[in-house]
Write a protein that holds these residues in place. Structure first.
Motif, PDB file in Angstrom:
ATOM      1  N   LYS A  81     -26.624  -2.147  -3.092  1.00  0.00           N
ATOM      2  CA  LYS A  81     -27.394  -2.312  -1.660  1.00  0.00           C
ATOM      3  C   LYS A  81     -26.476  -1.359  -0.888  1.00  0.00           C
ATOM      4  N   MET A  82     -27.051  -0.237  -0.369  1.00  0.00           N
ATOM      5  CA  MET A  82     -26.454   0.322   0.595  1.00  0.00           C
ATOM      6  C   MET A  82     -27.255   0.099   1.939  1.00  0.00           C
ATOM      7  N   HIS A 113     -27.442   0.739   5.702  1.00  0.00           N
ATOM      8  CA  HIS A 113     -26.767   1.703   6.754  1.00  0.00           C
ATOM      9  C   HIS A 113     -27.144   1.066   8.075  1.00  0.00           C
ATOM     10  N   SER A 116     -24.203   7.497   2.022  1.00  0.00           N
ATOM     11  CA  SER A 116     -24.063   6.555   0.579  1.00  0.00           C
ATOM     12  C   SER A 116     -24.385   7.589  -0.680  1.00  0.00           C
ATOM     13  N   VAL A 126     -31.648   1.104  -0.465  1.00  0.00           N
ATOM     14  CA  VAL A 126     -31.164   2.017   0.225  1.00  0.00           C
ATOM     15  C   VAL A 126     -31.667   1.267   1.671  1.00  0.00           C
ATOM     16  N   ASN A 166     -28.412   9.368   2.182  1.00  0.00           N
ATOM     17  CA  ASN A 166     -28.110   8.756   0.840  1.00  0.00           C
ATOM     18  C   ASN A 166     -28.468   9.692  -0.220  1.00  0.00           C
ATOM     19  N   SER A 184     -29.151   9.244  -4.438  1.00  0.00           N
ATOM     20  CA  SER A 184     -29.116   8.305  -5.554  1.00  0.00           C
ATOM     21  C   SER A 184     -29.593   8.992  -6.783  1.00  0.00           C
ATOM     22  N   ILE A 210     -36.439   1.585  -1.070  1.00  0.00           N
ATOM     23  CA  ILE A 210     -36.013   2.258  -0.324  1.00  0.00           C
ATOM     24  C   ILE A 210     -36.747   1.773   1.504  1.00  0.00           C
ATOM     25  N   ILE A 263     -32.874  10.516   2.467  1.00  0.00           N
ATOM     26  CA  ILE A 263     -32.552   9.910   1.402  1.00  0.00           C
ATOM     27  C   ILE A 263     -33.411  10.477  -0.016  1.00  0.00           C
ATOM     28  N   HIS A 306     -33.804  10.695  -3.834  1.00  0.00           N
ATOM     29  CA  HIS A 306     -33.619   9.792  -5.155  1.00  0.00           C
ATOM     30  C   HIS A 306     -33.808  10.635  -6.503  1.00  0.00           C
TER      31      HIS A 306
END
Ligand SMILES: Nc1ncnc2c1ncn2[C@@H]1O[C@H](COP(=O)(O)OP(=O)(O)OP(=O)(O)O)[C@@H](O)[C@H]1O
Ligand SMILES: [Mg+2]
Lengths: 481, 250
Positions: free
Chosen positions: A346-347, A349, A356, A376, A387, A389, A408, A417, A419
């Motif tokens: 788990k990130m 923010h 991350s 996230v 982020n 990922s 997310i 973000i 992914h």
């Protein structure tokens, strides 16, 4: 004469878990079962101050009312918490003894684990704290560290020697009420490591803890607390093994990392608990809560190589509280036979300009199930959060499963973000290509898997990377055919 | 050195090789030509021991010994090398690491200890110079993102590293530019000796101007329908395969 596929397969299947020996050391074990009395007894056994006892009891009361979580993508026979002994110490161990005084059988055990302390001292510049069952047995390098003001010792000792430090930080990242296993751990943890790096100090060596479950019918509930004060740096390694046993052993650890302003913590784990036999009998239940808090400009990297355990439930996480703080998660999770892993990160923010990175490599073989679960989260105050990922899965055979559950939650429009996810299989053409160059199938798979995992392996400290590579090879033995 | 006797092979019940007879002596260069789909690559794969193909009749001998029961890696340990028509990508594994593993696995099979790093380095330097390969290239993931020509050159680099007894080059020339073709062919020629043999599978006469064959065979519909000397290759270049097909149909 050439092996037939069948012969090859058979031979591979008989290869056993390398660390599956049991050392016969006299130990001091509590009767099975869990109650407030047991919790108090553990605390007493360890000579703890009253605040610690109260803390445990409170956790126990919380735990009693909690339910075991069921949302993970794993299926297993729930442990009977009344059938476990919550304290087991090798009788002859005494943390204050010098190395020369340590039980020779224990030393022999370390040797089998490949962590001969002498060797470690000479070659690797690693300070090791070894937790067998529930008690820390030996801590090397204490003096060198002390000169820098670094505290690295069993947490039970730290409670005696630095009660104010421990009290100040313990439970601040993972509160007792956090989850079922964390609450259980808070009530019954028997040992673990404590580490404090003073302001501006760069820890000159890798700090390492080696955990091992030895005694039958015991649980291991260690608690690790790493505090990196402002501007300090530490790299911390954790390795785990357990002997092969038919019954399932329980491991429920809690790890808390605190990275203050401008501090950096690298936390690497090689987890090789007994995965159960190839029919899926036995093996360790590994239910672990690991979390870090990052203050301003701080950085925490979690790197894990998870090859063991029958069931893994583990999400090393970062709370990116301070502005400009950085969280990283690099993971290799291998499952074979009937192993099940539900792991990820788990990130969270919270601060501005927080970043991350998540790189997850899942390798599934046999009839195993391998899940990545990651969250996230970007809060409304976290401007310019970033982020990235990447979740890659490698499948071997047709009977295993790989699953990805990315969540997310972004409450700030400036968040970026990304992914990416891939799933691949080891191709027969790849294997044949390797075979043609003289590399047998077993080695070919190891090579391909190592290539697949490279981005994560590269994040491990040198000595650990080599060990991790070997471990990947061992864990996938017998998965051919 | 290599002797193939009445070799039949099939995949999923479909016959592809239908009675191959071929003898390759030490020091010789043989060329195999033939139309698309005639079974050239299949023959190469079967010699190398690819288990996708089922050998339904016949046998393959290496130095007089049947290799029927040899696994692909055992064949490799015995000096069989195949330069693939379509080299396979292995992400994350560098060319250097791959070669190191290949060499040491072969040594292990022979009971020799790992090649010392110093020797390995020297060998890599020597062979990469021979094939004019940039050293940076060797740290890249095997074949990943390589151009068609780069893949082929890399196959021959591997051959140079492993020094096989019997090298089968499956369309190594296709994809190579004119300069690269010369470099690769030169490399192959330098590696040639009276103790090893080369089988080149090709569609083009051009390669055979550099690597001059002692014998040329035409494979058609799973059989060697014609054998001759290098003049046969020239004739094929000129006339195509129709006349061969007609002859074979008779
Ligand atoms: N794995 C396979 N499955 C099904 N068919 C196959 C397989 N491998 C080869 N074949 C078939 O066998 C025949 C011979 O193929 P092969 O690749 O040996 O031809 P080739 O002579 O090398 O052709 P080219 O000159 O195009 O490379 C073709 O019809 C091909 O489709
Ligand atoms: Mg072909």
């Amino acid at each position: 004469m050439a092996y037939t596929e069948q012969e090859l397969k058979k031979e591979l299947e008989t290869k056993e878990y390398e660390y599956g020996f049991y050392t016969d050391i006299e130990s001091d074990t509590f009767p099975i079962g869990l109650s407030e009395e047991i919790v108090i007894a553990i605390s007493k056994k360890k000579n703890e101050p009253k605040w610690m006892t109260d803390w445990r009891v409170e956790a126990y009361r919380v735990w009693e009312k909690m339910k075991e979580p069921e949302w993970a993508n794993v299926r297993y026979q729930k442990p009977d918490f009344q059938a476990i002994s919550y304290y087991s110490a090798p009788k002859k161990a005494d943390p204050n003894k010098k190395l020369e005084d340590v039980d020779p059988e224990l030393l022999e055990m370390y040797k089998k684990l490949g962590i001969s302390i002498d060797e470690q001292k000479k070659l690797q510049n690693v300070a090791v704290d070894i937790v067998v069952d529930s008690v820390s047995v030996a801590t090397t390098f204490k003096k060198t560290l002390a000169e820098k003001g670094i505290i690295f010792m069993p947490i039970s000792e730290a409670i005696q020697e630095y009660p104010e430090l421990v009290r100040k930080y313990m439970g601040t990242v993972v509160p007792t009420t956090d989850n079922f296993y964390a609450a259980l751990n808070s009530a019954v943890f028997t040992d673990g490591s404590f580490c404090y790096i003073p302001k501006g100090v760069r820890c000159p060596m890798e700090l390492s803890t080696y955990f091992r479950i030895n005694q039958a019918g015991t649980g291991q509930f260690e608690r690790t607390l790493v505090v990196a004060d402002e501007g300090s740096y530490v790299s911390y390694l954790e390795g785990c093994t357990a002997p092969s046993r038919d019954e399932n052993q329980l491991h429920a650890a809690v790890v808390e990392l605190i990275a203050m302003d401008d501090a950096e913590i690298k936390y690497s784990t090689v987890q090789n608990w007994f995965p159960g036999n190839k029919e899926g009998k036995g093996g360790v239940y590994n239910f672990v809560t690991k979390r870090a808090i990052c203050e301003k400009n701080a950085k925490v990297s979690w790197t894990q190589v998870e090859t063991g355990s029958a069931v893994t439930w583990k999400y090393p996480s970062c709370i990116l509280k301070g502005d400009n703080s950085i969280g990283e998660f690099y993971s290799i999770a291998v499952t074979n036979n009937y192993q099940q892993a539900d792991t990820g990160t788990k990130m969270i923010h919270l601060g501005k300009n927080t970043r991350s990175t998540i790189i997850s490599k899942g390798i599934s073989a046999g009839k195993s199930q391998n899940s990545y679960r990651g969250l996230v989260q970007v809060s409304s105050r976290a401007d310019n959060a970033r982020n990235f990922s990447q979740c890659d899965s490698l499948l071997m055979g047709n009977e295993c499963g790989a699953h990805t559950f990315p969540y997310i939650e972004a409450k700030n429009k400036s968040a970026m973000i990304e992914h990416e996810a891939t799933t691949s299989k080891i191709g027969e053409d790849q294997i044949f290509y390797c075979n043609q160059r003289g590399i047998d199938t077993e080695k070919a798979i190891a090579l391909i898997v190592n290539g697949f995992s490279k981005e994560v392996l590269n994040k491990l400290p040198m000595e650990f990377a080599v060990e991790a590579q070997k471990l990947l090879e061992i864990s996938l033995e017998g998965s051919v055919g | 050195m290599l002797k193939i006797k009445d070799l039949h092979a099939s995949v999923e019940g479909k016959g592809i090789l239908k009675g191959i007879n071929l003898e390759v002596g030490a020091g010789e260069v043989h060329a195999i030509m033939g139309p698309n789909g005639s079974g050239k690559s299949t023959l190469a794969s079967v010699i190398a021991g690819n288990e996708t193909y089922e050998v339904t009749a016949g046998d393959i001998f290496l130095d007089g010994e049947s290799i029927e029961d040899f696994s692909p890696e055992e064949r490799a340990h015995n000096g069989v090398f195949l330069s693939f028509q379509y080299p396979v990508e292995i992400p994350g594994v560098s060319v250097t690491n791959f070669m190191k593993t290949a060499i040491n696995e072969s040594r292990k099979a022979k009971g020799i200890e790992d090649m010392p790093a110093k020797d390995m380095l020297k060998l890599i330097r020597e062979k990469s110079e021979l094939l004019e390969i940039d050293r940076k290239f060797l740290s890249r993931s095997l074949n990943e993102g390589f151009s068609g020509g780069e893949k082929k050159r890399n196959e021959i680099f591997q051959m140079a590293m492993l020094e096989p007894k019997l090298a089968i080059l499956d369309e190594t020339d296709s994809g190579l530019d004119i300069d690269a073709l010369r470099i690769v062919a030169n490399g192959v020629n330098k590696l040639k000796s009276k103790d090893n043999a080369v089988v080149v599978i090709t569609h083009y006469q051009r390669l055979l101007e550099y690597i001059v064959p002692d014998f040329v065979h035409v494979l058609y519909n799973g059989k060697i329908v014609k054998s001759g000397t290098k003049e046969l290759a020239m004739e094929l270049e000129e006339k195509g395969y129709d006349w061969i097909k007609q002859e074979a149909a008779v």
